[in-house]
Write a protein that holds these residues in place. Structure first.
Motif: not given
Length: 203
Positions: A69-94
């Protein structure tokens, strides 16, 4: 790291040494059944310059191979941390193109609403897109919310493993690493407490 510490120890310490990707283990009760849970606190993942590709350490790839299982974490005060989530998820799906692996999207620092850069709506939309569950929490102020989020993920993982009848996922080639059984986490907590000196704060 703060969220993992909150979940495993119910404590919050504001300052941590650099995360080196530690693995922690503890016994956890799910629906009346005790399971052995391993939590891999992976190193920080960042985007490459001006792209939507991620810089990913090999240690993270090893963790992805054996994770249930996976826990994706970002900070609501840091939009860049939010932007990382999609590419990281795509990496996992590969790595697991056909696996139905439970995931949890956690928006941390929910106590810092005045500094918010990512709305709750954006978090909910992303969780729906990824097929996961969304929680907005505060590691500092909301131990119950953090615990509830992790517990729900554990329940989903437990159900998934039970439905597989013990069969290994196809493509799982790496041996699950050994855990230090919380010793390293206790050491890190002790170091953080020592660095703060004497304090009247209750943890």
């Amino acid at each position: 790291t703060a969220l993992v510490v909150r979940f495993l120890t119910k404590r919050f310490i504001g300052d941590y040494e650099a995360n080196t990707g530690a693995l922690y283990s503890r016994k956890f009760t799910i629906d009346g059944e005790q399971i052995s849970l391993q939590v891999q606190d992976t190193p920080f993942v960042s985007l490459e310059d001006d792209t939507d590709s991620i810089c990913c350490q090999e240690q993270i790839n090893r963790s992805i191979y054996w994770a249930d299982g996976f826990v994706f974490v970002y900070s609501i005060t840091d939009y860049e941390s939010y932007r990382v989530i999609r590419p990281l998820h795509q990496h996992i799906r590969k790595i697991h193109p056909n696996a139905n692996i439970p995931l949890l999207l956690m928006a941390n620092k929910g106590d810092l609403l005045r500094a918010r850069q990512v709305s709750s709506k954006e978090g909910l939309q992303l969780a729906s897109e990824l097929g996961g569950t969304y929680y907005e929490v505060s590691a500092r102020e909301n131990c119950e919310g953090v615990h509830e989020a992790f517990q729900q993920l554990c329940q989903e993982v437990s159900r998934m493993i039970g439905s597989c009848n013990g069969e290994k996922r196809r493509g799982l080639h790496l041996v699950r690493p050994k855990s230090p059984n919380m010793q390293d986490l206790k050491r890190r907590l002790k170091q953080a407490l020592t660095s703060k000196g004497k304090s009247t704060t209750t943890l």
